[in-house]
Design a protein around this motif. Structure first.
Motif, short mmCIF file in Angstrom:
data_model
loop_
_atom_site.label_atom_id
_atom_site.label_comp_id
_atom_site.label_asym_id
_atom_site.label_seq_id
_atom_site.Cartn_x
_atom_site.Cartn_y
_atom_site.Cartn_z
N ALA A 1 -3.25 -2.62 -6.79
CA ALA A 1 -5.03 -2.04 -6.84
C ALA A 1 -6.36 -3.16 -7.64
O ALA A 1 -6.93 -3.43 -7.39
N ASP B 1 -3.94 -3.60 0.17
CA ASP B 1 -4.79 -2.97 0.06
C ASP B 1 -3.73 -2.02 1.60
O ASP B 1 -3.32 -2.23 2.32
N ASP B 2 -3.03 -0.95 1.21
CA ASP B 2 -1.76 -0.47 1.82
C ASP B 2 -2.83 1.16 2.28
O ASP B 2 -1.83 1.36 2.97
N GLY B 3 -3.84 0.68 2.51
CA GLY B 3 -4.16 1.65 3.54
C GLY B 3 -4.29 3.37 2.61
O GLY B 3 -5.22 4.51 3.16
N CYS C 1 -5.12 3.96 -3.20
CA CYS C 1 -5.97 2.16 -3.65
C CYS C 1 -7.00 2.05 -3.51
O CYS C 1 -7.49 1.12 -4.17
N LEU C 2 -7.43 3.40 -2.50
CA LEU C 2 -9.00 2.80 -1.84
C LEU C 2 -9.60 3.14 -3.42
O LEU C 2 -10.97 2.69 -3.89
N LYS D 1 -9.62 1.00 -6.23
CA LYS D 1 -10.61 -0.70 -6.09
C LYS D 1 -11.82 -0.21 -6.03
O LYS D 1 -13.07 -1.39 -6.52
#
Length: 324
Positions: free
Chosen positions: A103, A110-112, A116-117, A120
């Protein structure tokens, strides 16, 4: 417990950061996007009561609102990640570390996942705005932190207590203090060149401040950790009496490094001294917060601050599980 507060008089007392309430409100709204995915309602209530954002108000008293908000976001990430990986095996913690690494390094990854979100988003909001040397060091330090958290999980599984040198090497990474120190430069508007960070004198002051912070944390958090069954990766299990004297030695090491750098006549060394002084704010702020939050001592924090006596809990007593 040894009286660590009596030892830190070399660091001046600072007023709390005046931007606390506004920055805290914004940071709490931000982290709630992610912690509701991980925490159950009881754990969310417990984490809210810990008031993690307050530590930054003590440790970064000079930061503007945007810098303070960045430090609060980082701390909310660290506490969320710490609680989450405390429930993972070594294999699971290494898998989470891989997500963080990708990330922070690959804009297209982007693995959802919430993890990760979150990483980032933090990078875009804050790290991309830092000086290039500071940003690079932060990413390197954060990735090292999550990798070594996997090692820490393995030590818990093995119920292994490291010797002092092995413990220091591990905790300098798993404490995540390096990432907090990177935000010192961000908040001060300083981008120290790498040759300063490679200077043996600066390294001595840096390491001393870092060690002072995580040793204090490990002392104050010990009762909570051993009650969760995690005493194996905390050297305080076998070293409470050692810690008080070692704390004094580290303070001397920090002071010597600061005084030596202050004698050098160039702007980059003046900035290095400013940064070391801010690390001192961190050492003091960490101890003040430890007795302000209910994270470690609950509602007895004021009494324990006076007596320094802690009654150890039985294992798993009063613990709150992640999904509750």
């Amino acid at each position: 417990m040894p009286d660590l507060e009596a030892s830190i008089s070399i660091f001046p007392e600072r007023d709390a950061n005046p931007h606390h309430e506004e920055a805290r409100r914004e940071s709490r709204l931000w982290i709630n996007q992610f912690n509701k995915t991980v925490y159950g309602p009881k754990m969310r209530t417990f984490m809210d009561n810990c008031n993690f954002e307050l530590i930054n108000t003590f440790c970064y008293p000079y930061a503007n609102k945007y810098g303070l908000r960045a430090t609060m976001d980082l701390h909310n990430i660290l506490w969320l990640y710490d609680e989450f990986t405390d429930t993972e095996s070594g294999k699971g913690a290494y898998k989470s570390a891989t997500v963080v690494y990708r990330a922070l390094h690959d804009p297209k990854f982007d693995d959802g996942s919430w993890l990760c979100l979150m990483m980032k988003d933090f990078k875009t909001n804050h790290i991309d705005l830092a000086g290039p040397d500071t940003a690079r060091r932060f990413i390197d330090h954060f990735c090292s932190y999550v990798e070594l958290v996997g090692k820490e999980a393995e030590l818990r599984e093995e119920r292994k207590v490291l010797d002092i040198q092995g413990y220091i090497a591990l905790r300098r990474e798993t404490s995540a203090v390096r990432t907090c120190f990177d935000l010192v430069e961000y908040c001060l508007g300083i981008n120290l060149p790498q040759d300063i960070h490679d200077d043996p004198v600066f390294i001595g002051g840096y390491n001393a401040a870092m060690d002072l912070i995580y040793w204090a944390n490990d002392l104050y958090s010990y009762n909570m950790e051993q009650a969760k069954g995690h005493s194996g990766a905390n050297v305080v299990t076998a070293a409470v009496d050692f810690l008080g004297g070692y704390f004094e030695l580290l303070l001397y090491q920090w002071q010597t490094a600061r005084d030596t750098l202050a004698l050098r006549s160039s702007e980059k060394y003046a900035n290095a001294v400013r940064v070391l002084d801010a690390y001192g704010d961190w050492v003091r702020g960490n101890i003040v917060w430890s007795f302000t939050t209910e994270r470690y001592f609950g509602t007895q924090n004021s009494e324990i601050r006076k007596t320094r006596r802690v009654v150890l809990r039985r294992p798993f007593e009063q613990s709150v599980h992640l999904t509750e």
